[in-house]
Design a protein around this motif. Structure first.
Motif, PDB file in Angstrom:
ATOM      1  N   SER A 195       0.828  -1.201   0.006  1.00 52.60           N
ATOM      2  CA  SER A 195      -0.042   0.005   0.066  1.00 52.60           C
ATOM      3  C   SER A 195       0.885   1.171  -0.050  1.00 52.60           C
ATOM      4  CB  SER A 195      -0.957  -0.085   1.214  1.00 52.60           C
ATOM      5  OG  SER A 195      -2.074  -0.944   0.975  1.00 52.60           O
ATOM      6  N   GLU A 196       1.914   1.057   0.847  1.00 49.13           N
ATOM      7  CA  GLU A 196       2.827   2.471   0.885  1.00 49.13           C
ATOM      8  C   GLU A 196       3.488   2.437  -0.393  1.00 49.13           C
ATOM      9  OE1 GLU A 196       6.726   4.248   3.346  1.00 49.13           O
ATOM     10  OE2 GLU A 196       5.235   2.389   4.133  1.00 49.13           O
ATOM     11  N   GLY A 197       3.936   1.208  -0.969  1.00 48.86           N
ATOM     12  CA  GLY A 197       4.416   1.258  -2.230  1.00 48.86           C
ATOM     13  C   GLY A 197       3.713   1.946  -3.317  1.00 48.86           C
ATOM     14  N   LEU A 198       2.385   1.638  -3.445  1.00 52.41           N
ATOM     15  CA  LEU A 198       1.375   2.160  -4.408  1.00 52.41           C
ATOM     16  C   LEU A 198       1.349   3.633  -3.963  1.00 52.41           C
ATOM     17  CD1 LEU A 198      -1.434  -0.485  -4.360  1.00 52.41           C
ATOM     18  CD2 LEU A 198      -0.040   0.276  -6.409  1.00 52.41           C
ATOM     19  N   GLN A 199       1.385   4.038  -2.761  1.00 56.84           N
ATOM     20  CA  GLN A 199       1.299   5.432  -2.600  1.00 56.84           C
ATOM     21  C   GLN A 199       2.395   6.395  -3.437  1.00 56.84           C
ATOM     22  OE1 GLN A 199       1.302   6.238   1.478  1.00 56.84           O
ATOM     23  NE2 GLN A 199       1.337   8.574   1.498  1.00 56.84           N
ATOM     24  N   VAL A 200       3.694   5.779  -3.221  1.00 51.92           N
ATOM     25  CA  VAL A 200       4.760   6.398  -3.780  1.00 51.92           C
ATOM     26  C   VAL A 200       4.556   6.509  -5.272  1.00 51.92           C
ATOM     27  CG1 VAL A 200       7.209   6.187  -4.382  1.00 51.92           C
ATOM     28  CG2 VAL A 200       6.290   5.665  -2.001  1.00 51.92           C
TER      29      VAL A 200
ATOM     30  N   THR B  36       5.170   4.896 -18.435  1.00 50.63           N
ATOM     31  CA  THR B  36       5.366   3.356 -18.835  1.00 50.63           C
ATOM     32  C   THR B  36       5.838   2.615 -17.868  1.00 50.63           C
ATOM     33  OG1 THR B  36       5.720   4.034 -21.061  1.00 50.63           O
ATOM     34  CG2 THR B  36       6.260   1.791 -20.339  1.00 50.63           C
ATOM     35  N   ASN B  37       7.110   3.052 -17.184  1.00 49.47           N
ATOM     36  CA  ASN B  37       7.598   2.016 -15.877  1.00 49.47           C
ATOM     37  C   ASN B  37       6.845   2.322 -14.869  1.00 49.47           C
ATOM     38  OD1 ASN B  37      10.123   1.004 -14.845  1.00 49.47           O
ATOM     39  ND2 ASN B  37       9.668   2.785 -13.379  1.00 49.47           N
ATOM     40  N   GLU B  38       6.214   3.456 -14.452  1.00 45.82           N
ATOM     41  CA  GLU B  38       5.321   3.576 -13.402  1.00 45.82           C
ATOM     42  C   GLU B  38       3.928   2.498 -13.479  1.00 45.82           C
ATOM     43  OE1 GLU B  38       5.994   5.430 -10.763  1.00 45.82           O
ATOM     44  OE2 GLU B  38       7.959   5.960 -11.893  1.00 45.82           O
ATOM     45  N   PHE B  39       3.336   2.703 -14.684  1.00 47.16           N
ATOM     46  CA  PHE B  39       2.369   1.840 -14.776  1.00 47.16           C
ATOM     47  C   PHE B  39       2.751   0.139 -14.591  1.00 47.16           C
ATOM     48  CE2 PHE B  39       0.260   5.339 -17.163  1.00 47.16           C
ATOM     49  CZ  PHE B  39      -0.735   5.740 -16.250  1.00 47.16           C
ATOM     50  N   ALA B  40       3.872  -0.128 -15.126  1.00 48.54           N
ATOM     51  CA  ALA B  40       4.113  -1.447 -15.132  1.00 48.54           C
ATOM     52  C   ALA B  40       4.540  -1.832 -13.720  1.00 48.54           C
ATOM     53  CB  ALA B  40       5.645  -1.589 -15.884  1.00 48.54           C
ATOM     54  N   MET B  41       5.259  -0.821 -12.716  1.00 48.22           N
ATOM     55  CA  MET B  41       5.422  -1.051 -11.479  1.00 48.22           C
ATOM     56  C   MET B  41       4.098  -1.409 -10.534  1.00 48.22           C
ATOM     57  SD  MET B  41       8.565  -1.431 -10.819  1.00 48.22           S
ATOM     58  CE  MET B  41       8.522  -1.166  -8.958  1.00 48.22           C
ATOM     59  N   MET B  42       2.979  -0.382 -11.025  1.00 43.44           N
ATOM     60  CA  MET B  42       1.691  -0.306 -10.392  1.00 43.44           C
ATOM     61  C   MET B  42       1.112  -1.795 -10.713  1.00 43.44           C
ATOM     62  SD  MET B  42      -1.429   2.086 -11.098  1.00 43.44           S
ATOM     63  CE  MET B  42      -0.630   3.348 -10.484  1.00 43.44           C
ATOM     64  N   ILE B  43       1.361  -2.521 -11.904  1.00 40.15           N
ATOM     65  CA  ILE B  43       0.646  -3.869 -12.068  1.00 40.15           C
ATOM     66  C   ILE B  43       1.226  -4.700 -11.092  1.00 40.15           C
ATOM     67  CG2 ILE B  43       0.624  -5.308 -13.557  1.00 40.15           C
ATOM     68  CD1 ILE B  43       0.004  -3.489 -15.771  1.00 40.15           C
ATOM     69  N   SER B  44       2.781  -4.719 -11.015  1.00 40.05           N
ATOM     70  CA  SER B  44       3.417  -5.481 -10.214  1.00 40.05           C
ATOM     71  C   SER B  44       2.987  -5.388  -8.631  1.00 40.05           C
ATOM     72  CB  SER B  44       4.969  -5.385 -10.172  1.00 40.05           C
ATOM     73  OG  SER B  44       5.701  -6.108  -9.178  1.00 40.05           O
ATOM     74  N   HIS B  45       2.954  -4.347  -8.296  1.00 37.30           N
ATOM     75  CA  HIS B  45       2.537  -3.977  -6.873  1.00 37.30           C
ATOM     76  C   HIS B  45       1.095  -4.342  -6.570  1.00 37.30           C
ATOM     77  CE1 HIS B  45       6.026  -1.496  -6.469  1.00 37.30           C
ATOM     78  NE2 HIS B  45       5.621  -1.109  -5.342  1.00 37.30           N
ATOM     79  N   GLN B  46       0.252  -4.312  -7.570  1.00 36.66           N
ATOM     80  CA  GLN B  46      -1.200  -4.854  -7.483  1.00 36.66           C
ATOM     81  C   GLN B  46      -1.091  -6.265  -7.469  1.00 36.66           C
ATOM     82  OE1 GLN B  46      -3.818  -3.859 -10.753  1.00 36.66           O
ATOM     83  NE2 GLN B  46      -5.637  -4.448  -9.709  1.00 36.66           N
ATOM     84  N   ARG B  47      -0.335  -7.022  -8.291  1.00 34.69           N
ATOM     85  CA  ARG B  47      -0.403  -8.276  -7.978  1.00 34.69           C
ATOM     86  C   ARG B  47       0.147  -8.774  -6.601  1.00 34.69           C
ATOM     87  NH1 ARG B  47      -3.597  -7.844 -11.369  1.00 34.69           N
ATOM     88  NH2 ARG B  47      -3.524  -8.539 -13.562  1.00 34.69           N
ATOM     89  N   SER B  48       1.029  -8.139  -6.301  1.00 42.73           N
ATOM     90  CA  SER B  48       1.878  -8.621  -4.904  1.00 42.73           C
ATOM     91  C   SER B  48       0.992  -8.270  -3.754  1.00 42.73           C
ATOM     92  CB  SER B  48       2.991  -7.618  -4.994  1.00 42.73           C
ATOM     93  OG  SER B  48       4.046  -7.900  -5.585  1.00 42.73           O
ATOM     94  N   PHE B  49       0.081  -7.191  -3.932  1.00 41.76           N
ATOM     95  CA  PHE B  49      -1.047  -6.922  -2.838  1.00 41.76           C
ATOM     96  C   PHE B  49      -2.101  -7.888  -2.926  1.00 41.76           C
ATOM     97  CE2 PHE B  49      -4.926  -5.036  -1.146  1.00 41.76           C
ATOM     98  CZ  PHE B  49      -4.246  -4.176  -0.237  1.00 41.76           C
ATOM     99  N   GLN B  50      -2.466  -8.436  -4.109  1.00 41.56           N
ATOM    100  CA  GLN B  50      -3.334  -9.446  -4.107  1.00 41.56           C
ATOM    101  C   GLN B  50      -2.873 -10.674  -3.454  1.00 41.56           C
ATOM    102  OE1 GLN B  50      -4.254  -9.867  -8.419  1.00 41.56           O
ATOM    103  NE2 GLN B  50      -5.690  -8.038  -8.369  1.00 41.56           N
ATOM    104  N   ALA B  51      -1.945 -11.260  -3.729  1.00 41.08           N
ATOM    105  CA  ALA B  51      -1.129 -12.352  -3.321  1.00 41.08           C
ATOM    106  C   ALA B  51      -1.063 -12.049  -1.498  1.00 41.08           C
ATOM    107  CB  ALA B  51       0.500 -12.467  -3.653  1.00 41.08           C
ATOM    108  N   GLY B  52      -0.594 -10.883  -1.098  1.00 38.49           N
ATOM    109  CA  GLY B  52      -0.628 -10.885   0.368  1.00 38.49           C
ATOM    110  C   GLY B  52      -2.174 -10.890   0.906  1.00 38.49           C
ATOM    111  N   SER B  53      -3.075 -10.341   0.285  1.00 39.03           N
ATOM    112  CA  SER B  53      -4.551 -10.582   0.728  1.00 39.03           C
ATOM    113  C   SER B  53      -4.942 -12.099   0.816  1.00 39.03           C
ATOM    114  CB  SER B  53      -5.351  -9.875  -0.175  1.00 39.03           C
ATOM    115  OG  SER B  53      -5.469 -10.160  -1.615  1.00 39.03           O
ATOM    116  N   ARG B  54      -4.353 -12.834  -0.180  1.00 40.80           N
ATOM    117  CA  ARG B  54      -4.700 -14.443  -0.300  1.00 40.80           C
ATOM    118  C   ARG B  54      -4.158 -14.883   0.751  1.00 40.80           C
ATOM    119  NH1 ARG B  54      -6.233 -17.651  -4.576  1.00 40.80           N
ATOM    120  NH2 ARG B  54      -7.289 -15.591  -5.303  1.00 40.80           N
ATOM    121  N   ILE B  55      -2.875 -14.609   1.198  1.00 39.12           N
ATOM    122  CA  ILE B  55      -2.246 -15.094   2.700  1.00 39.12           C
ATOM    123  C   ILE B  55      -3.243 -15.124   3.777  1.00 39.12           C
ATOM    124  CG2 ILE B  55      -0.414 -14.850   3.991  1.00 39.12           C
ATOM    125  CD1 ILE B  55       1.510 -14.112   1.576  1.00 39.12           C
TER     126      ILE B  55
END
Length: 284
Positions: free
Chosen positions: A16-21, A249-268
């Motif tokens: 969440s903090e990464g997405l804020q940045v 372009t790089n920011e949107f790619a990083m946003m997708i990566s953060h989103q998937r990581s967030f989803q994995a954390g919520s699955r845990i």
């Protein structure tokens, strides 16, 4: 299962903090002189249940059990690479041209006239007051400094009429004036460049300004050389402004990566909750 819940929650908080940045970078894609930032993630402390011990009968023991406790944001780093330089046609719009590491040629130094506090910025949108003091073109009205660290003054002398202002690559400011029907060029000062050995220690204060700490502090290691175009200092370009260095372009790619990581954390979290629910229901 409580540790797994903690690990999942730490992932949710950190990403969440990464997405804020990332969102702040994207929001400032058109901010003058803005430098993008990124969150650097790191693993938390480990719980050592069984450490490696000495060999027994010549055979090493491989019974190490170290359990991690999740993830956290270890630090935030700034990207000081030069942004796109755009021509504006305004004579007090200044940009710093320089790819020298570590901060692409340095910063403009400005002073708060009320508190005397010093700030640094790459946003070179300036204007002159009626008294000839060069200030930032925003609500702060911070004063641009010369190489002596004093406010840059471009005031006219008695009987002079201003025809033009010229700022060279080395920051020398010349006034083209007319007096008694005669045109002349007069040097009025020289713009100062502030450069740092460790710009990552600069503190963001908002509106494109950075602080090097309170008076007497020098967190980022201020370099003594303040003349533009010399050493690692960049050159001054008049009639231009430096835009943000955010790469969408790089920011949107990083946003997708953060989103998937967030989803994995919520699955845990949900999986741990389901297992705990089954454990509670064993006695029913």
């Amino acid at each position: 299962m409580i540790p797994s819940l903690h690990n999942g929650v730490s992932a949710l908080k950190s990403f969440s903090e990464g997405l804020q940045v990332l969102s702040n970078n994207i929001a400032n894609v058109n901010s003058l002189g803005y430098k993008s930032a990124r969150a650097n993630f790191t693993d938390n402390f480990y719980i050592h249940q069984n450490n490696a011990g000495p060999a027994v009968n010549g055979e090493p023991r491989n019974t190490t059990r170290n359990h991690g406790s999740g993830v956290s944001v270890g630090s935030l780093s700034s990207n000081f690479n030069q942004g796109i330089i755009e021509n504006t046609g305004l004579d007090l719009d200044l940009a710093i041209q320089g790819e020298a590491l570590p901060n692409a040629g340095g910063f403009f130094e400005v002073i708060d006239p009320e508190s005397g506090e010093v700030f640094y910025t790459r946003a070179g949108a300036f204007e002159s007051t009626a008294e000839g003091i060069v200030v930032t073109r925003d609500q702060n009205r911070f004063q641009l400094t010369n190489i002596e660290g004093q406010p840059l003054l471009l005031g006219l002398q008695d009987g002079e009429d201003l025809l033009a202002r010229r700022i060279d690559d080395d920051g020398v400011v010349s006034l083209i004036v007319s007096k008694d029907g005669q045109d002349s060029i007069r040097v009025a000062g020289q713009v100062k460049i502030a450069n740092f050995q460790a710009p990552q220690y600069l503190q963001r204060t908002g509106n494109g300004f950075y602080s090097n700490g309170q008076p007497g502090e020098n967190f980022a290691g201020l370099v003594e050389n303040s003349i533009p175009g010399t050493g690692s200092n960049g050159k001054i370009k008049q009639y231009a402004l430096e835009l943000s260095n955010v790469d969408l372009t790089n920011e949107f790619a990083m946003m997708i990566s953060h989103q998937r990581s967030f989803q994995a954390g919520s699955r845990i979290v949900t999986t741990s909750d389901a297992i705990l629910t089954e454990a509670v229901n064993l006695k029913r």
